[in-house]
Every structure is written in C-alpha cells, then in structure tokens.
Design an enzyme around this catalytic site. Structure first.
Site, PDB file in Angstrom:
ATOM      1  N   ASP A  99       0.856  -1.183   0.000  1.00  0.00           N
ATOM      2  CA  ASP A  99       0.000   0.000   0.000  1.00  0.00           C
ATOM      3  C   ASP A  99       0.896   1.238   0.000  1.00  0.00           C
ATOM      4  OD1 ASP A  99       0.883  -0.779   2.518  1.00  0.00           O
ATOM      5  OD2 ASP A  99      -1.104  -0.850   3.404  1.00  0.00           O
ATOM      6  N   GLU A 163      -5.865   3.642   3.353  1.00  0.00           N
ATOM      7  CA  GLU A 163      -6.328   4.291   4.567  1.00  0.00           C
ATOM      8  C   GLU A 163      -7.702   4.949   4.442  1.00  0.00           C
ATOM      9  OE1 GLU A 163      -5.003   4.004   7.347  1.00  0.00           O
ATOM     10  OE2 GLU A 163      -2.879   3.547   7.089  1.00  0.00           O
TER      11      GLU A 163
END
Length: 418
Positions: A99, A163
C-alpha cells in the site's frame, strides 16, 4: 501461537528449497537504494488516490529494471507482472501487495532528516516500508527472471488508498489485479515486533470495520410540551445508549461485535426540541459471519427503537472491510521460509500475534485467492520508545526493508513453484 507446526523432516508439503545462494548478497546490495527510496517517500507523503509522485517514482525505477508497469485507471497505483520466459499459459501468479498512501496527520519527528515536508501528511503506518519491500522484491525477481532462476510468474501490486473507505484494494481488483493470481502475500509494519522477526497468525488477524451515520428526525417543538412532539434529544440519547447492547445480545458473542459511537449531534437551544439528530460511529467484528449479519440486524433494531420514541430514521451504512483471514498453507509458507532464511543458531524469528481490532483492505484480495498478511518487525532491539501506528512519531528500524525483500524473494524462488 496460532500457526501451524513447522514441517517435519522429510515432509514434502511445502517443498521449500533454498533459493540462489547469493540472494542475501543481492538484497544487501540493494538496501542503500531502498532505504533512500523509503526516506524519499517519507519526506513526500501523499494521501489516498493522490499518490501521483509516488506512482511516478515506482514506475520509473521498474521500467529501468526492464519491467512494464501498468498504472491503474485512476492514475495512482500500478500492477507489474514478472513472467519468466517459457511460462506455460494459465500459470497462476504469486502476488505481493504494497500500500502506497500516507495518513492525514502531522509528522512529529524532529530528529531525522527524512521528516515529512508536507504539513498534515505523514507515513505514520509504515506504507513507505511496505512499498520499498515490494519494489526491492521486484528488482530482485526481474534479475532472477533474466537469469532463469525464477520459475513462476509474479505480480507486484502497488495499491493506492488503503487508509480510506472504500479502500484502493477494490480499485486493484476492478482493474483485473487479481485475475490469474493463485496466492497473495503482504507485510504490515508492527512496532511491537523486533526487527529480524515476523509475527503470524492462522485465521483472522485483523477485524472488520464499517462506519455508520444514523439520522433521527421529528417535527420539533417546545420543551414545555414534549408529549406533543418527538422528544428527539431523548430519542438519540436512548438510541446511543441502548443500540450497542441490543446488538451485542442478538449476535454470537464469539464474533466480537463492537458498536462504538464517535459523534453525537442535536439541538441548538435549551428550550427548543430539535428536528434532527445524528449519531456516527463504527462497527467492528472479529468474525466474517458477524460482519455479514450486522447491517440487517442494525436496521431491525433501529426501527424498533425509533418507533418507541416516534422518531423517523435513516441509516447510512458504509461498508469498510471484512477481516483479513490468513490461510493456513500461506502462513506455513511464510513460517518455513522465514525460519529457513533467518533462523540459524536457534534464533526465534517467527512469533505468534493476536487479532487486531483494526481494519485492513488486504482482506478483499483474500476473497479472490488464498494468502496471508505477516506482521513485519520494525522495532530496534533494546528500543523502549513507544512508536505506535498512526502516531506522529512513528518510525522504523530500516533493516526491516531488506528482511522483507529477502522473505518475499525467497517465497517466489521456491523450487517447486507452487
């Protein structure tokens, strides 16, 4: 520890053989570049679906290594396939996910040269480390494909927007990122685990997390005459107090369902019964079954509570992520390869870990292929400073990058290619 026992002598289930003898030397040669890359990302953090600079840096470096990255349709994140010559059509990919986004918080570190240069933005969850690990893995495996050492196709997944909700894993899947993938791995920094170790768990290692906003409405009125209207403040207060308990009593307690409110809002004057109230919070579940049942049950319970108080209601229920459920064979592979590469002289390099109540959208990939998320140790030995995730002072022991690269590269270079 909630992980399978290591394979016994003579077992052939995993058939792990030591990759090229010079793998560690290759990784060590890359470490200065990867640490510099991580520090550059740390200085220039970008929020979810805004990671244009990060994507460009990754693309340029991977192109220079002879690979052909495919940037996702949104312009951030990418997929990179490494296919050895002679690979049979239909051979499944082994995938590694990173990520690439940062968090909207200030970097509170003042004693490092790589402190964030962007106010209100920080890599406070270790995504810069994850990204550097998968980049380094790609560089090692690109060379291994050229020399004939890589015997199976590998896909690198650089995912945006972990996120935020909905997370960028869904963007990757929509773009075909899981098509043809037979197994997928990821690591996540863990500041409680010492560098040189990973922590593993079979089954759920994170939890489901959803967000809900409950709107309650009534005609409003004078506080002298609550019986002639909907006493909305009482309605919202009773709902806030009663709904979590009612939900808990209707669901299997082993599912670990938790409804917690984070915001309540209503009213503007002491003598006016308001017309609108809101409650906002999160629903977290340890088990997939609980996550699947929670929305319908909440609607049922809210309807009954609202009727008691004569309030109209609407519920905005925002699906977040299911739990990350680690598959046993994938955990065993991580366990055995980690011990094979780093467990000499009786060193403990794999430890157990508890299930976190945090959410992680790596879970969406596991709806399409088996895999596992490992917790990568990033705490320097002897360091007693608490640098928890999502805190402005979060930092890592950068030796963890090379450990992650060697682990992933060795997984891909297993002799049987399964």
């Amino acid at each position: 520890m909630n992980r399978p026992e290591p394979a016994q002598s003579g077992a052939t289930t995993l058939a792990v053989a030591r990759p090229a003898a010079d793998l560690r030397d290759r990784v060590r040669a890359l470490e200065p570049e990867l640490i510099a890359f991580r520090r550059d990302l740390h200085r220039h953090p970008e929020l979810g679906r805004q990671e244009f600079r990060t994507t460009g840096l990754l693309r340029d470096r991977l192109v220079a290594a002879g690979l052909e990255p495919r940037v996702l349709p949104g312009g951030t994140g990418m997929l990179v396939d490494i296919v050895p010559p002679g690979t049979a059509p239909g051979t499944e990919f082994l995938a590694f996910r990173a990520d690439i986004d940062a968090l909207p918080i200030d970097d509170a570190k003042t004693d490092v040269p790589y402190r964030s240069s962007v106010p209100g933005r920080a890599h406070a969850c270790g995504h810069d480390v994850h990204t550097s690990v998968v980049l380094g893995t790609g560089l090692v495996l690109a060379e291994a494909a050229r020399t004939g050492e890589l015997r199976r196709p590998v896909r690198l997944v650089f995912q945006p927007a972990e996120e935020v909700m909905p997370g960028g894993a869904l963007d990757v899947i929509k773009a075909g990122g899981m098509t043809g993938v037979g197994r997928i791995f990821a690591v996540h920094c863990d500041p409680k685990v010492e560098v040189g170790r990973i922590a593993l768990r079979v089954g759920a290692i994170t939890s489901a997390c959803d967000r809900l906003v409950l709107h309650l409405d009534g005609p409003g009125g004078h506080t002298a005459r609550p019986h002639l209207t909907t006493d909305l403040v009482t309605a919202v207060a009773r709902t806030a107090a009663d709904l979590p308990g009612a939900l808990a009593r209707r669901m299997d307690p082993r599912w670990g369902v938790s409804l917690v409110w984070g915001r309540i809002a209503s009213g503007s004057a002491a003598n006016v019964i308001p017309q609108h109230a809101e409650l906002e919070g999160t629903v977290r579940c340890l088990e997939l079954d609980g996550w699947r049942e929670a929305p319908d049950l909440l609607h049922e319970l809210i309807a009954k509570l609202a009727e008691t108080h004569r309030a109209k209601w609407t519920l905005d229920y925002h699906r977040g992520v299911p739990p990350v459920v680690n598959e046993a064979v994938s955990v065993a592979r991580l366990d055995e390869v980690m011990n094979d590469r780093f467990g000499r002289d009786g060193a403990v390099v794999v430890e157990g870990t508890e299930q976190s109540l945090g959410g992680e959208d790596f879970s969406w990939y596991l709806e399409h292929a088996p895999g596992a998320l490992a917790r990568l140790g990033v705490r320097a030995p002897g360091d007693a400073t608490v640098r928890d995730l999502h805190q402005g002072r979060f930092d890592v022991d950068e030796r963890s990058i090379g450990i992650g690269v060697e682990l992933f590269s060795a997984l891909a270079l297993e002799a049987d290619g399964s």
